[in-house]
Design an enzyme around this catalytic site. Structure first.
Site, mmCIF file in Angstrom:
data_model
loop_
_atom_site.group_PDB
_atom_site.id
_atom_site.type_symbol
_atom_site.label_atom_id
_atom_site.label_comp_id
_atom_site.label_asym_id
_atom_site.label_seq_id
_atom_site.Cartn_x
_atom_site.Cartn_y
_atom_site.Cartn_z
ATOM 1 N N ASP A 32 0.820 -1.214 0.000
ATOM 2 C CA ASP A 32 0.000 0.000 0.000
ATOM 3 C C ASP A 32 0.852 1.261 0.000
ATOM 4 O O ASP A 32 2.069 1.213 0.141
ATOM 5 C CB ASP A 32 -0.944 0.001 1.213
ATOM 6 C CG ASP A 32 -0.266 -0.507 2.483
ATOM 7 O OD1 ASP A 32 0.940 -0.255 2.650
ATOM 8 O OD2 ASP A 32 -0.937 -1.162 3.301
ATOM 9 N N ASP A 64 -7.734 -3.579 14.473
ATOM 10 C CA ASP A 64 -9.100 -3.948 14.090
ATOM 11 C C ASP A 64 -9.131 -5.079 13.068
ATOM 12 O O ASP A 64 -10.174 -5.366 12.476
ATOM 13 C CB ASP A 64 -9.854 -2.732 13.543
ATOM 14 C CG ASP A 64 -9.181 -2.109 12.322
ATOM 15 O OD1 ASP A 64 -8.154 -2.655 11.864
ATOM 16 O OD2 ASP A 64 -9.686 -1.079 11.820
ATOM 17 N N HIS A 92 -7.420 -5.262 10.160
ATOM 18 C CA HIS A 92 -7.198 -4.943 8.746
ATOM 19 C C HIS A 92 -5.830 -5.444 8.288
ATOM 20 O O HIS A 92 -4.869 -5.458 9.062
ATOM 21 C CB HIS A 92 -7.366 -3.442 8.467
ATOM 22 C CG HIS A 92 -6.260 -2.571 8.963
ATOM 23 N ND1 HIS A 92 -6.365 -1.810 10.104
ATOM 24 C CD2 HIS A 92 -5.025 -2.315 8.466
ATOM 25 C CE1 HIS A 92 -5.254 -1.121 10.282
ATOM 26 N NE2 HIS A 92 -4.412 -1.420 9.307
ATOM 27 N N GLU A 119 -9.754 -2.236 5.345
ATOM 28 C CA GLU A 119 -10.392 -1.970 6.624
ATOM 29 C C GLU A 119 -11.592 -2.900 6.842
ATOM 30 O O GLU A 119 -12.027 -3.590 5.919
ATOM 31 C CB GLU A 119 -10.849 -0.502 6.664
ATOM 32 C CG GLU A 119 -9.739 0.518 6.415
ATOM 33 C CD GLU A 119 -8.880 0.772 7.647
ATOM 34 O OE1 GLU A 119 -8.850 -0.087 8.550
ATOM 35 O OE2 GLU A 119 -8.235 1.830 7.703
#
Length: 266
Positions: A72, A141, A143, A148
């Site tokens: 990314d 979380d 991801h 996400e």
């Protein structure tokens, strides 16, 4: 799925680096047949990069015939910005190994047409057939890359809006100022990751414990993106002791017994 329950984050980095080196050397890459390696940024892989650099300097591995694809990149940060992933990768890894510059692939977060840039990236990956090993980290979380919660498990490389939780977590790299953290990023998709021959996720720290539990003991659920690895034929979770705090004792014991040999001589 393999779970490698180690003691410290340094152990996680050493194990991951050793695994990558073993894979590259067994592949015997050449100019015509390079080894394709997927790479992450962030704090999780730092120990792995240190170990890979040390193993390269010791003559144990060459990256001359390795092609890399990063997961990314932030949208809108200049390439030479201290917190761009271009800068991170060169400072922590690429500048210290023998990889040819033309073998390095990073998403362009400043492309005028981000959709076209994401399509180009996917096509470049496909031109090599597949990624042989994709190393990654995981967010609090769950991801992976910037996929996400609620990301499609069939998604491809695309632009994503970062959650407030992710931006707050990443603000530590921006002097603690959330307003300086970009709101968008280009990221490989969950489907892109699952296409890799092997996926290895590094999990360190107590704050990743719920994500690890979801990945190993939970159901496949797009709200915990990391759980998609249950669908992969060759998925490895390499974790330190603090990150296993939410796992059942018998789960950790089971995998520790299974992986006794692989965890020796770190």
């Amino acid at each position: 799925m393999r779970l490698i329950p180690l003691t410290t984050a340094a152990d996680v980095g050493k194990w991951a680096a050793r695994h990558i080196v073993e894979k590259i050397n067994a592949f015997k890459p050449s100019a015509e047949r390079p080894f394709i390696l997927g790479l992450p940024t962030g704090s999780s892989p730092l120990e792995a990069y240190k170990s890979l650099v040390a193993m390269h300097q010791a003559g144990l591995v060459s990256f001359k015939h390795v092609v890399t694809f990063n997961m990314d990149e932030y949208v809108g940060l200049p390439t030479d910005h201290p917190e761009s992933y271009h800068t991170f990768m060169h400072q922590n890894f690429f500048n210290h190994i023998d990889i040819p510059r033309e073998n390095i692939n990073l998403l362009n977060g400043n492309a005028e047409d981000t959709t076209a840039e994401c399509r180009r990236y996917e096509e470049k990956i496909k031109s090599y057939g597949k990624i042989h090993l994709f190393m990654g980290g995981v967010g609090n979380d769950g991801h992976i890359a910037f996929n996400e919660p609620a990301s499609s498990l069939a998604s491809r490389t695309r632009i994503k809006t970062l959650t407030e939780e992710t931006r707050i977590a990443n603000s530590r790299f921006f002097g603690g100022d959330v307003s300086l953290v970009p709101k968008f990023a280009l990221t490989v998709g969950v489907g892109t990751l699952l296409d890799a021959e092997e996926v290895m996720i590094l999990v360190t720290g107590r704050n990743k414990a719920l994500a690890l539990q979801a990945a190993v003991e939970g159901n496949v659920n797009h709200m915990w993106t990391i759980s998609c690895l249950q669908l992969h034929a060759k998925a490895i979770m390499v974790c330190d002791e603090p990150s296993t705090m939410e796992l059942k004792v018998k789960t950790v014991k089971y995998f520790r017994e299974l992986e006794t040999e692989s965890m020796k001589n770190l």
